[in-house]
Design a protein around this motif. Structure first.
Motif, mmCIF file in Angstrom:
data_model
loop_
_atom_site.group_PDB
_atom_site.id
_atom_site.type_symbol
_atom_site.label_atom_id
_atom_site.label_comp_id
_atom_site.label_asym_id
_atom_site.label_seq_id
_atom_site.Cartn_x
_atom_site.Cartn_y
_atom_site.Cartn_z
ATOM 1 N N PRO A 176 -5.006 1.565 -9.518
ATOM 2 C CA PRO A 176 -5.650 0.352 -10.381
ATOM 3 C C PRO A 176 -4.843 0.325 -11.780
ATOM 4 C CG PRO A 176 -7.449 2.033 -9.493
ATOM 5 C CD PRO A 176 -5.915 2.354 -8.936
ATOM 6 N N ASP A 177 -3.972 1.007 -11.787
ATOM 7 C CA ASP A 177 -3.160 0.729 -13.056
ATOM 8 C C ASP A 177 -1.993 0.034 -12.875
ATOM 9 O OD1 ASP A 177 -2.290 3.085 -11.720
ATOM 10 O OD2 ASP A 177 -1.381 4.005 -13.389
ATOM 11 N N SER A 178 -1.782 -0.579 -11.529
ATOM 12 C CA SER A 178 -0.749 -1.416 -11.282
ATOM 13 C C SER A 178 -0.471 -2.553 -12.006
ATOM 14 C CB SER A 178 -0.607 -1.749 -9.753
ATOM 15 O OG SER A 178 -0.622 -0.644 -8.888
ATOM 16 N N GLN B 46 4.580 -1.109 -10.584
ATOM 17 C CA GLN B 46 4.924 -2.574 -10.796
ATOM 18 C C GLN B 46 5.466 -3.309 -9.642
ATOM 19 O OE1 GLN B 46 6.902 -2.214 -15.048
ATOM 20 N NE2 GLN B 46 8.101 -0.986 -13.905
ATOM 21 N N PHE B 47 5.006 -4.545 -9.585
ATOM 22 C CA PHE B 47 5.391 -5.188 -8.275
ATOM 23 C C PHE B 47 5.553 -6.735 -8.813
ATOM 24 C CE2 PHE B 47 2.516 -2.158 -7.237
ATOM 25 C CZ PHE B 47 3.066 -1.631 -5.830
ATOM 26 N N LEU B 48 6.869 -7.245 -8.218
ATOM 27 C CA LEU B 48 7.464 -8.632 -8.465
ATOM 28 C C LEU B 48 7.570 -9.315 -7.524
ATOM 29 C CD1 LEU B 48 8.545 -10.465 -10.780
ATOM 30 C CD2 LEU B 48 10.737 -9.280 -10.571
ATOM 31 N N ASP B 49 6.620 -10.208 -7.110
ATOM 32 C CA ASP B 49 6.431 -10.958 -5.928
ATOM 33 C C ASP B 49 7.220 -12.305 -5.876
ATOM 34 O OD1 ASP B 49 5.855 -12.251 -3.388
ATOM 35 O OD2 ASP B 49 4.001 -11.781 -3.774
ATOM 36 N N ILE B 50 8.450 -12.510 -5.387
ATOM 37 C CA ILE B 50 9.215 -13.673 -5.349
ATOM 38 C C ILE B 50 9.028 -14.649 -4.521
ATOM 39 C CG2 ILE B 50 11.566 -14.583 -5.711
ATOM 40 C CD1 ILE B 50 10.918 -12.534 -7.955
ATOM 41 N N ARG C 122 0.826 -1.019 -0.031
ATOM 42 C CA ARG C 122 0.028 -0.019 0.051
ATOM 43 C C ARG C 122 0.952 1.285 0.086
ATOM 44 N NH1 ARG C 122 -4.748 1.995 4.408
ATOM 45 N NH2 ARG C 122 -4.804 4.141 3.391
ATOM 46 N N ALA C 123 1.851 1.177 0.821
ATOM 47 C CA ALA C 123 2.705 2.590 1.079
ATOM 48 C C ALA C 123 3.513 2.691 -0.574
ATOM 49 C CB ALA C 123 3.823 2.165 1.958
ATOM 50 N N LEU C 124 3.702 1.824 -0.925
ATOM 51 C CA LEU C 124 4.496 1.861 -2.406
ATOM 52 C C LEU C 124 3.625 2.478 -3.361
ATOM 53 C CD1 LEU C 124 7.332 -1.099 -2.072
ATOM 54 C CD2 LEU C 124 7.510 1.551 -1.667
ATOM 55 N N ALA C 125 2.409 1.848 -3.447
ATOM 56 C CA ALA C 125 1.438 2.184 -4.480
ATOM 57 C C ALA C 125 0.962 3.361 -4.339
ATOM 58 C CB ALA C 125 0.229 1.084 -4.532
ATOM 59 N N GLU C 126 0.884 4.026 -3.253
ATOM 60 C CA GLU C 126 0.406 5.330 -2.880
ATOM 61 C C GLU C 126 1.668 6.452 -3.124
ATOM 62 O OE1 GLU C 126 -0.959 5.220 1.359
ATOM 63 O OE2 GLU C 126 -2.918 4.974 0.754
ATOM 64 N N ALA C 127 2.803 5.817 -3.085
ATOM 65 C CA ALA C 127 4.152 6.771 -3.565
ATOM 66 C C ALA C 127 4.312 6.548 -4.987
ATOM 67 C CB ALA C 127 5.282 6.163 -2.753
ATOM 68 N N GLY C 128 3.637 5.730 -5.638
ATOM 69 C CA GLY C 128 3.618 6.134 -7.282
ATOM 70 C C GLY C 128 4.220 4.831 -7.833
#
Length: 271
Positions: free
Chosen positions: A101-103, A78-82, A69-75
């Protein structure tokens, strides 16, 4: 769920799976008797160490959600979950898409059951992808077509290593794995790391936990102290409040207590 006749193709129900054990800690149902038996041994040993792995797993999940959430709110978009593990509540894509929503989200795992369930869950979600990959081979993930289709490493990306690096026994190898992703990331990217931590209570209970995990699909389990976990985030600038027990990361009403076993968590910004 029990019995090999109910298992998806390629799923071995004779060996405990670390992903299915973690699902059991979180009160999930995507596990087999072999996983539950192993998990109960870990639960019992964790109690002897002064904690409860089920509570720690929930705390770790809460940290993941707050970090995303913090990173999405910071802009970050893109998220890569290993080492994503089995889908549960508040998955990375659910948190990220709620706040941005554009993540775009890519999950990486090499457990056959994780791949089956995650792909079924996300089949109709164009913002997400699930790829088969092993964190011990970063290049194979970084160059994977499924990753390249959604992740642009010239733009900021959050790379998530939550409760997965303990299955890499060598400290130098674990740091090198994280470093390979960090070096590929653009400035403004972030690394999200959580890792089991013994507090000030090492002892026979942790030996028992290690013994259980040697019988699982991971074949190993390594606890690391604050300094060793901190080295996994080397080369980044830690976001506040730094590397702390996960239950206190951006939880103002929970003071960090480094004396008890827990997961340590931190988010580092790539400069």
């Amino acid at each position: 769920m029990s019995g090999p006749e109910q298992a998806p193709a390629g799923v071995d129900t004779t060996v405990p799976s670390v992903a299915r054990m973690y699902d059991y800690y979180l009160s999930g149902k995507d596990n087999y008797q072999v996983d539950r038996d192993a998990a109960e041994r870990v639960i019992a040993a964790s109690r002897e160490s002064g904690t409860d792995i089920r509570v720690a797993a929930r705390d770790n999940r809460g940290f993941l959600g707050r970090a995303v959430r913090a990173l999405a709110e910071a802009g970050v978009r893109q998220f890569l979950d290993i080492g994503a593990g089995l889908p549960t509540q508040e998955n990375v894509h659910q948190v990220a898409l709620r706040h941005a929503p554009d993540s775009r989200v890519v999950y990486v795992d090499n457990d056959p059951m994780v791949l089956v369930h995650a792909r079924a869950l996300l089949a109709d979600n164009p913002a997400t992808a699930v790829v088969d990959g092993d964190l011990r081979d970063p290049a194979s993930i970084l160059e994977h077509p499924g990753v390249a289709a959604r992740i642009d490493f010239t733009e900021p990306v959050a790379v998530v290593f939550c409760a997965v690096l303990q299955f890499v026994p060598d400290d130098a190898e674990a740091a090198a794995i994280v470093g390979a992703f960090r070096e590929r990331c653009a400035a403004g990217s972030h690394l999200v790391v959580s890792h089991p931590f013994p507090g000030e209570r090492p002892g026979e209970a942790f030996d028992e936990i290690g013994d259980v995990y040697t019988t699982t699909s991971s074949r190993s389990f390594t606890l690391r102290g604050r300094a060793a976990v901190g080295r996994l985030l080397a080369g980044t600038e830690l976001l506040e409040p730094g590397l702390v027990p996960v239950q206190s990361w951006r939880q103002d009403d929970v003071l960090p207590d480094f004396t008890v076993p827990s997961y340590l968590g931190g988010v580092g910004r790539v400069g």
